[in-house]
Design a protein around this motif. Structure first.
Motif, mmCIF file in Angstrom:
data_model
loop_
_atom_site.group_PDB
_atom_site.id
_atom_site.type_symbol
_atom_site.label_atom_id
_atom_site.label_comp_id
_atom_site.label_asym_id
_atom_site.label_seq_id
_atom_site.Cartn_x
_atom_site.Cartn_y
_atom_site.Cartn_z
ATOM 1 N N MET A 1 0.839 -1.201 0.000
ATOM 2 C CA MET A 1 0.000 0.000 0.000
ATOM 3 C C MET A 1 0.875 1.253 0.000
ATOM 4 O O MET A 1 2.044 1.216 0.338
ATOM 5 C CB MET A 1 -0.912 0.017 1.241
ATOM 6 C CG MET A 1 -1.863 -1.180 1.319
ATOM 7 S SD MET A 1 -3.128 -1.182 0.037
ATOM 8 C CE MET A 1 -4.136 0.196 0.577
ATOM 9 N N THR A 2 0.265 2.371 -0.294
ATOM 10 C CA THR A 2 1.013 3.618 -0.376
ATOM 11 C C THR A 2 1.280 4.205 1.002
ATOM 12 O O THR A 2 0.672 3.814 1.997
ATOM 13 C CB THR A 2 0.236 4.641 -1.211
ATOM 14 O OG1 THR A 2 1.074 5.754 -1.488
ATOM 15 C CG2 THR A 2 -0.992 5.120 -0.493
ATOM 16 N N ASN A 3 2.203 5.146 1.059
ATOM 17 C CA ASN A 3 2.471 5.890 2.280
ATOM 18 C C ASN A 3 1.277 6.787 2.568
ATOM 19 O O ASN A 3 0.968 7.689 1.805
ATOM 20 C CB ASN A 3 3.750 6.731 2.103
ATOM 21 C CG ASN A 3 4.138 7.442 3.376
ATOM 22 O OD1 ASN A 3 3.300 7.794 4.201
ATOM 23 N ND2 ASN A 3 5.438 7.649 3.537
ATOM 24 N N THR A 4 0.587 6.546 3.678
ATOM 25 C CA THR A 4 -0.637 7.292 3.972
ATOM 26 C C THR A 4 -0.383 8.749 4.297
ATOM 27 O O THR A 4 -1.312 9.556 4.312
ATOM 28 C CB THR A 4 -1.386 6.638 5.156
ATOM 29 O OG1 THR A 4 -0.513 6.553 6.281
ATOM 30 C CG2 THR A 4 -1.869 5.244 4.786
ATOM 31 N N ASP A 5 0.878 9.104 4.554
ATOM 32 C CA ASP A 5 1.177 10.503 4.875
ATOM 33 C C ASP A 5 1.308 11.364 3.614
ATOM 34 O O ASP A 5 1.196 12.581 3.678
ATOM 35 C CB ASP A 5 2.470 10.594 5.693
ATOM 36 C CG ASP A 5 2.319 9.975 7.077
ATOM 37 O OD1 ASP A 5 1.201 10.045 7.625
ATOM 38 O OD2 ASP A 5 3.299 9.411 7.580
ATOM 39 N N THR A 6 1.563 10.720 2.469
ATOM 40 C CA THR A 6 1.749 11.482 1.239
ATOM 41 C C THR A 6 0.655 11.206 0.215
ATOM 42 O O THR A 6 0.606 11.842 -0.826
ATOM 43 C CB THR A 6 3.114 11.152 0.612
ATOM 44 O OG1 THR A 6 3.157 9.747 0.313
ATOM 45 C CG2 THR A 6 4.250 11.496 1.554
ATOM 46 N N SER A 160 4.411 1.993 -15.624
ATOM 47 C CA SER A 160 5.673 2.039 -14.877
ATOM 48 C C SER A 160 5.484 2.584 -13.463
ATOM 49 O O SER A 160 6.464 2.752 -12.732
ATOM 50 C CB SER A 160 6.694 2.902 -15.621
ATOM 51 O OG SER A 160 6.235 4.253 -15.713
ATOM 52 N N ALA A 161 4.253 2.849 -13.068
ATOM 53 C CA ALA A 161 3.972 3.470 -11.767
ATOM 54 C C ALA A 161 4.411 2.579 -10.611
ATOM 55 O O ALA A 161 4.217 1.355 -10.641
ATOM 56 C CB ALA A 161 2.494 3.793 -11.656
ATOM 57 N N LYS A 162 4.981 3.184 -9.597
ATOM 58 C CA LYS A 162 5.386 2.472 -8.384
ATOM 59 C C LYS A 162 4.515 2.886 -7.197
ATOM 60 O O LYS A 162 4.669 2.357 -6.102
ATOM 61 C CB LYS A 162 6.859 2.779 -8.058
ATOM 62 C CG LYS A 162 7.831 2.457 -9.173
ATOM 63 C CD LYS A 162 7.833 0.983 -9.520
ATOM 64 C CE LYS A 162 8.851 0.680 -10.616
ATOM 65 N NZ LYS A 162 8.793 -0.744 -11.050
ATOM 66 N N SER A 163 3.621 3.835 -7.422
ATOM 67 C CA SER A 163 2.786 4.343 -6.337
ATOM 68 C C SER A 163 1.576 3.432 -6.121
ATOM 69 O O SER A 163 1.415 2.406 -6.792
ATOM 70 C CB SER A 163 2.323 5.768 -6.653
ATOM 71 O OG SER A 163 1.641 5.804 -7.888
ATOM 72 N N ASP A 164 0.734 3.807 -5.198
ATOM 73 C CA ASP A 164 -0.444 3.029 -4.851
ATOM 74 C C ASP A 164 -1.303 2.772 -6.088
ATOM 75 O O ASP A 164 -1.615 3.693 -6.846
ATOM 76 C CB ASP A 164 -1.246 3.802 -3.799
ATOM 77 C CG ASP A 164 -2.562 3.125 -3.475
ATOM 78 O OD1 ASP A 164 -2.520 1.957 -3.087
ATOM 79 O OD2 ASP A 164 -3.620 3.761 -3.646
ATOM 80 N N PRO A 165 -1.720 1.511 -6.345
ATOM 81 C CA PRO A 165 -2.526 1.183 -7.521
ATOM 82 C C PRO A 165 -3.855 1.937 -7.597
ATOM 83 O O PRO A 165 -4.340 2.201 -8.700
ATOM 84 C CB PRO A 165 -2.766 -0.318 -7.373
ATOM 85 C CG PRO A 165 -1.636 -0.811 -6.551
ATOM 86 C CD PRO A 165 -1.342 0.299 -5.584
#
Length: 314
Positions: A1-6, A160-165
């Motif tokens: 999952m993504t960093n919830t702060d950003t 190519s995204a590495k962030s939250d889907p």
């Protein structure tokens, strides 16, 4: 999952999604019977709501009859019947493509569009070759000659995204409708490829509901102006609801139950819990005009609410 702060998505929604996602993964592999049931249910729901957003007047029950029984509904146009059967076939396709983790590309989106608009548009599966003006849009769609290059950039960014889907799926959806590569059918294709991307990342498919049409378009307009946050949260809430629907199939304390039946377990009224559901504070799903939640969600809400009350008294 993504960093919830950003993240663009609300922290509480992301944490709720992560918890459900992990729980669902702990149940995999799902049985064939469960998968078939979920596939049929989600296909009908997606087809009905995606078409209804665009003005198709078939009801949910009529859509079900068209897809499952092949029945022709009196008083409904041939186009509306074709929209239902075409969208359902496209949903079957994206489910198969998701299993193979297919990247989003030109061939894929043109294939989906060809299925969605078969026997409806003469240029099914072909990018537009003229400029268009979309009613209600805050800005003009790009010149048709720029479509391929702009889609190249979007597809590369997404693949190519590495962030939250979930955030990436919102970027894909908005970017696609903003480019508006086809004369018609862009919204339907966008909702399908959004699901393809999410399912390729092991999320259940989502349903963007007819009842939320105004909120959906408002969030897209905000994204047009450079603020993706409302749309990312709109998609995230649909992901949250989709996970709840999948977990509910297993019954038990995650089964979705109307709020009016759950209030006996709480000190609250149905009106109060409905308000908290609308605010996104109570984990709940609206089906038709009825709010549903689960015993687990009610329990978590009451525990958290009680903890806050104690802090306020200190």
């Amino acid at each position: 999952m993504t960093n919830t702060d950003t993240s663009l998505i609300r922290k509480d929604v992301l944490l709720r999604i992560e918890e459900k996602y992990d729980l669902l993964n702990s149940m995999r592999p799902l049985s064939a019977d469960v998968l078939d049931r979920l596939h049929d249910e989600m296909k009908i729901m997606h087809t009905y709501h995606s078409n209804a957003i665009e003005g198709n007047t078939l009801t949910l029950s009529e859509t079900k009859l068209v897809l499952e029984e092949g029945i022709t509904i009196g008083g409904k146009s041939l186009r509306e019947h074709l929209e239902a059967s075409n969208n359902a076939r496209a949903f079957d396709l994206i489910e198969e493509l998701a299993k193979d983790k297919k990247p989003i590309d030109h061939i894929l989106v043109q294939q989906i569009h060809e299925i969605v608009t078969k026997n409806i548009l003469e240029d099914a599966g072909k990018y537009r070759t003229k400029n268009v003006r979309i009613t209600g849009a805050t800005k003009t769609s790009p010149d048709w000659s720029k479509i391929v290059k702009m889609l190249d950039v979007l597809f590369e960014k997404v693949n190519s995204a590495k962030s939250d889907p979930i955030e990436t799926s919102a970027i894909l959806h908005h970017g696609f409708v903003e480019i508006h590569p086809f004369i018609d059918g862009n919204g339907r294709v966008a909702r399908l490829i959004t699901n393809l991307y999410l399912m390729g990342n092991n999320y259940p498919p989502i349903v963007l509901k007819k009842e939320d049409r105004l909120k959906y378009y408002k969030a897209l307009r905000s994204a047009d102006s450079g603020n993706l946050k409302p749309f990312a949260n709109f998609v995230a809430q649909a992901v949250d609801a989709g996970l709840s629907s999948y977990l509910s199939v297993y019954g038990g304390k995650d089964e979705l139950i109307p709020l009016r039946e759950l209030i006996v377990q709480t000190p609250y009224s149905q009106e109060y819990l409905s308000l908290r559901a609308r605010q996104g504070i109570l984990d709940a799903v609206k089906i038709g005009n009825v709010w549903y939640s689960s015993q687990n969600s009610i329990k978590k809400y009451m525990l958290k609410h009680a903890q806050k009350s104690k802090k306020e008294l200190k």
